[in-house]
Design an enzyme around this catalytic site. Sequence first.
Site, PDB file in Angstrom:
ATOM      1  N   LYS A  16      75.747 -22.093 -17.606  1.00 51.24           N
ATOM      2  CA  LYS A  16      74.970 -22.276 -18.839  1.00 51.24           C
ATOM      3  C   LYS A  16      75.855 -22.132 -20.077  1.00 51.24           C
ATOM      4  O   LYS A  16      75.765 -22.921 -21.012  1.00 51.24           O
ATOM      5  CB  LYS A  16      73.814 -21.255 -18.904  1.00 51.24           C
ATOM      6  CG  LYS A  16      72.849 -21.353 -17.729  1.00 51.24           C
ATOM      7  CD  LYS A  16      71.693 -20.362 -17.855  1.00 51.24           C
ATOM      8  CE  LYS A  16      72.122 -18.896 -17.859  1.00 51.24           C
ATOM      9  NZ  LYS A  16      72.779 -18.449 -16.612  1.00 51.24           N
ATOM     10  N   ARG A  87      63.648 -15.187 -19.264  1.00 47.37           N
ATOM     11  CA  ARG A  87      64.022 -14.712 -17.936  1.00 47.37           C
ATOM     12  C   ARG A  87      62.831 -14.170 -17.153  1.00 47.37           C
ATOM     13  O   ARG A  87      63.000 -13.725 -16.027  1.00 47.37           O
ATOM     14  CB  ARG A  87      65.070 -13.606 -18.064  1.00 47.37           C
ATOM     15  CG  ARG A  87      66.502 -14.124 -18.053  1.00 47.37           C
ATOM     16  CD  ARG A  87      67.413 -12.951 -18.300  1.00 47.37           C
ATOM     17  NE  ARG A  87      68.649 -13.015 -17.578  1.00 47.37           N
ATOM     18  CZ  ARG A  87      69.782 -13.513 -18.048  1.00 47.37           C
ATOM     19  NH1 ARG A  87      69.830 -14.057 -19.230  1.00 47.37           N
ATOM     20  NH2 ARG A  87      70.880 -13.465 -17.331  1.00 47.37           N
ATOM     21  N   ARG A 121      84.889 -14.803 -12.927  1.00 46.62           N
ATOM     22  CA  ARG A 121      84.797 -15.143 -14.355  1.00 46.62           C
ATOM     23  C   ARG A 121      85.655 -14.203 -15.195  1.00 46.62           C
ATOM     24  O   ARG A 121      85.694 -13.003 -14.963  1.00 46.62           O
ATOM     25  CB  ARG A 121      83.339 -15.064 -14.816  1.00 46.62           C
ATOM     26  CG  ARG A 121      83.188 -15.210 -16.335  1.00 46.62           C
ATOM     27  CD  ARG A 121      81.794 -15.577 -16.760  1.00 46.62           C
ATOM     28  NE  ARG A 121      80.795 -14.601 -16.367  1.00 46.62           N
ATOM     29  CZ  ARG A 121      79.475 -14.795 -16.508  1.00 46.62           C
ATOM     30  NH1 ARG A 121      79.026 -15.934 -17.016  1.00 46.62           N
ATOM     31  NH2 ARG A 121      78.626 -13.869 -16.133  1.00 46.62           N
ATOM     32  N   ARG A 154      83.816  -9.047 -17.444  1.00 45.97           N
ATOM     33  CA  ARG A 154      82.607  -8.375 -17.922  1.00 45.97           C
ATOM     34  C   ARG A 154      82.232  -7.211 -17.005  1.00 45.97           C
ATOM     35  O   ARG A 154      82.404  -7.296 -15.797  1.00 45.97           O
ATOM     36  CB  ARG A 154      81.442  -9.369 -17.973  1.00 45.97           C
ATOM     37  CG  ARG A 154      81.348 -10.119 -19.284  1.00 45.97           C
ATOM     38  CD  ARG A 154      80.381 -11.264 -19.243  1.00 45.97           C
ATOM     39  NE  ARG A 154      79.077 -10.938 -18.668  1.00 45.97           N
ATOM     40  CZ  ARG A 154      78.056 -11.788 -18.634  1.00 45.97           C
ATOM     41  NH1 ARG A 154      78.190 -12.995 -19.153  1.00 45.97           N
ATOM     42  NH2 ARG A 154      76.914 -11.439 -18.094  1.00 45.97           N
ATOM     43  N   ARG A 165      71.965  -8.904 -10.103  1.00 46.88           N
ATOM     44  CA  ARG A 165      71.488  -9.880 -11.093  1.00 46.88           C
ATOM     45  C   ARG A 165      70.877 -11.099 -10.411  1.00 46.88           C
ATOM     46  O   ARG A 165      69.894 -11.668 -10.901  1.00 46.88           O
ATOM     47  CB  ARG A 165      72.635 -10.294 -12.016  1.00 46.88           C
ATOM     48  CG  ARG A 165      72.986  -9.180 -13.013  1.00 46.88           C
ATOM     49  CD  ARG A 165      74.403  -9.306 -13.548  1.00 46.88           C
ATOM     50  NE  ARG A 165      74.640 -10.527 -14.260  1.00 46.88           N
ATOM     51  CZ  ARG A 165      75.813 -11.153 -14.304  1.00 46.88           C
ATOM     52  NH1 ARG A 165      76.858 -10.666 -13.672  1.00 46.88           N
ATOM     53  NH2 ARG A 165      75.939 -12.249 -14.994  1.00 46.88           N
TER      54      ARG A 165
HETATM   55  P1  ADP Z   1      74.644 -14.646 -17.245  1.00 47.72           P
HETATM   56  O1  ADP Z   1      74.958 -15.742 -18.231  1.00 47.72           O
HETATM   57  O2  ADP Z   1      75.775 -14.332 -16.351  1.00 47.72           O
HETATM   58  O3  ADP Z   1      73.362 -14.832 -16.536  1.00 47.72           O
HETATM   59  P2  ADP Z   1      73.850 -13.161 -19.568  1.00 47.72           P
HETATM   60  O4  ADP Z   1      75.019 -13.030 -20.465  1.00 47.72           O
HETATM   61  O5  ADP Z   1      72.859 -14.222 -19.876  1.00 47.72           O
HETATM   62  O6  ADP Z   1      74.415 -13.316 -18.095  1.00 47.72           O
HETATM   63  O7  ADP Z   1      73.047 -11.788 -19.462  1.00 47.72           O
HETATM   64  C1  ADP Z   1      73.701 -10.569 -19.241  1.00 47.72           C
HETATM   65  C2  ADP Z   1      72.668  -9.454 -19.191  1.00 47.72           C
HETATM   66  O8  ADP Z   1      71.996  -9.348 -20.450  1.00 47.72           O
HETATM   67  C3  ADP Z   1      71.545  -9.640 -18.180  1.00 47.72           C
HETATM   68  O9  ADP Z   1      71.914  -9.213 -16.878  1.00 47.72           O
HETATM   69  C4  ADP Z   1      70.441  -8.758 -18.792  1.00 47.72           C
HETATM   70  O10 ADP Z   1      70.693  -7.377 -18.564  1.00 47.72           O
HETATM   71  C5  ADP Z   1      70.625  -9.018 -20.289  1.00 47.72           C
HETATM   72  N1  ADP Z   1      69.801 -10.150 -20.747  1.00 47.72           N
HETATM   73  C6  ADP Z   1      70.241 -11.348 -21.217  1.00 47.72           C
HETATM   74  N2  ADP Z   1      69.223 -12.149 -21.541  1.00 47.72           N
HETATM   75  C7  ADP Z   1      68.075 -11.447 -21.279  1.00 47.72           C
HETATM   76  C8  ADP Z   1      66.689 -11.745 -21.383  1.00 47.72           C
HETATM   77  N3  ADP Z   1      66.242 -12.938 -21.829  1.00 47.72           N
HETATM   78  N4  ADP Z   1      65.809 -10.775 -21.017  1.00 47.72           N
HETATM   79  C9  ADP Z   1      66.223  -9.589 -20.563  1.00 47.72           C
HETATM   80  N5  ADP Z   1      67.522  -9.250 -20.432  1.00 47.72           N
HETATM   81  C10 ADP Z   1      68.457 -10.164 -20.787  1.00 47.72           C
HETATM   82  P1  ADP Z   2      76.447 -18.695 -16.994  1.00 55.52           P
HETATM   83  O1  ADP Z   2      76.501 -18.726 -18.506  1.00 55.52           O
HETATM   84  O2  ADP Z   2      75.349 -19.562 -16.437  1.00 55.52           O
HETATM   85  O3  ADP Z   2      76.416 -17.312 -16.430  1.00 55.52           O
HETATM   86  P2  ADP Z   2      79.240 -19.594 -17.106  1.00 55.52           P
HETATM   87  O4  ADP Z   2      79.245 -20.837 -17.918  1.00 55.52           O
HETATM   88  O5  ADP Z   2      79.726 -18.354 -17.743  1.00 55.52           O
HETATM   89  O6  ADP Z   2      77.785 -19.373 -16.440  1.00 55.52           O
HETATM   90  O7  ADP Z   2      80.102 -19.880 -15.790  1.00 55.52           O
HETATM   91  C1  ADP Z   2      80.324 -18.860 -14.812  1.00 55.52           C
HETATM   92  C2  ADP Z   2      81.748 -18.977 -14.264  1.00 55.52           C
HETATM   93  O8  ADP Z   2      81.875 -20.177 -13.498  1.00 55.52           O
HETATM   94  C3  ADP Z   2      82.832 -19.041 -15.328  1.00 55.52           C
HETATM   95  O9  ADP Z   2      83.957 -18.361 -14.848  1.00 55.52           O
HETATM   96  C4  ADP Z   2      83.105 -20.540 -15.487  1.00 55.52           C
HETATM   97  O10 ADP Z   2      84.451 -20.779 -15.882  1.00 55.52           O
HETATM   98  C5  ADP Z   2      82.852 -21.050 -14.069  1.00 55.52           C
HETATM   99  N1  ADP Z   2      82.237 -22.392 -14.056  1.00 55.52           N
HETATM  100  C6  ADP Z   2      81.361 -22.939 -14.933  1.00 55.52           C
HETATM  101  N2  ADP Z   2      81.008 -24.182 -14.553  1.00 55.52           N
HETATM  102  C7  ADP Z   2      81.654 -24.428 -13.387  1.00 55.52           C
HETATM  103  C8  ADP Z   2      81.700 -25.548 -12.488  1.00 55.52           C
HETATM  104  N3  ADP Z   2      80.980 -26.659 -12.713  1.00 55.52           N
HETATM  105  N4  ADP Z   2      82.489 -25.445 -11.391  1.00 55.52           N
HETATM  106  C9  ADP Z   2      83.203 -24.310 -11.157  1.00 55.52           C
HETATM  107  N5  ADP Z   2      83.207 -23.236 -11.951  1.00 55.52           N
HETATM  108  C10 ADP Z   2      82.452 -23.283 -13.064  1.00 55.52           C
END
Ligand code: ADP
Ligand code: ADP
Length: 210
Positions: A16, A87, A121, A154, A165
């Site tokens: 994302k 979420r 990541r 992270r 998660r």
């Molecule tokens: P990822 O992109 O890997 O899913 P995020 O950066 O979106 O992780 O979220 C990291 C953490 O922040 C989540 O595990 C949760 O604890 C919190 N968080 C993010 N967005 C929300 C949301 N919409 N509602 C509740 N908690 C959230």
């Molecule tokens: P999210 O915001 O949904 O948690 P990220 O964009 O942070 O996801 O991507 C999670 C990890 O996967 C990062 O380390 C990123 O570089 C890698 N990644 C993202 N898109 C791809 C893809 N299409 N193929 C392989 N790795 C990817």
Amino acid sequence: MSQPKILLLGPPGAGKGTQSSNIVEEYDVDHVTTGDALRANKDMETEHGTPREYMDAGELVPDPVVNEIVKAALEDADGFVLDGYPRNLSQAEYLDEITDLDLVALLDVDREELLDRLTGRRVCDECGANYHVEFSPPEEEGVCDECGGELIQRDDDTEETAKERLNVFEENTQPVIDYYEEEGELVRIDGEGTPDEVWAELEAAIEDAA
Ligand code: ADP
Ligand code: ADP
Ligand code: ZN
């Protein structure tokens, strides 16, 4: 459609953040991401405690805290890509009340691939740029290509917290996906190709929604 309003759904690690950057670059919209907003305010005291208490355990931060962040950010934006919210169903209902969306897209990726992406990541401590030790490594290990900043892992990208998660996603966020699917609004994007392949499919969906 010059300023689209896009909701990007998907499990943790689906890409994302990576694809949001493409959307921002192409459409000049705001990137509204609750994860980044919460990380920037991890130790903020709220009546529900600090975000850190939830985030480091892989749990959801309470709705009132995130709803307020999203409301303020959307009020200030013409177009946006919303990433990491809603979420759970109550957040989805809240979002319905405060905005209209042009596109709801889901990045579809298998659980096993998600764990590899999350644990590998790395993010830039300075500018937030996103890397993966194997799938998209920086030119020099541990150093950001964009700004020379230090790449860090992270706190919640350990295997144990990443698994939690993914469980939280299954339980709380899968119903959000079902909700948009039932409304006939959901566009599924294959999230397992290369970042460029995923972007091509996503961009086509945005153009279709215009
Ligand atoms: P990822 O992109 O890997 O899913 P995020 O950066 O979106 O992780 O979220 C990291 C953490 O922040 C989540 O595990 C949760 O604890 C919190 N968080 C993010 N967005 C929300 C949301 N919409 N509602 C509740 N908690 C959230
Ligand atoms: P999210 O915001 O949904 O948690 P990220 O964009 O942070 O996801 O991507 C999670 C990890 O996967 C990062 O380390 C990123 O570089 C890698 N990644 C993202 N898109 C791809 C893809 N299409 N193929 C392989 N790795 C990817
Ligand atoms: Zn950087």
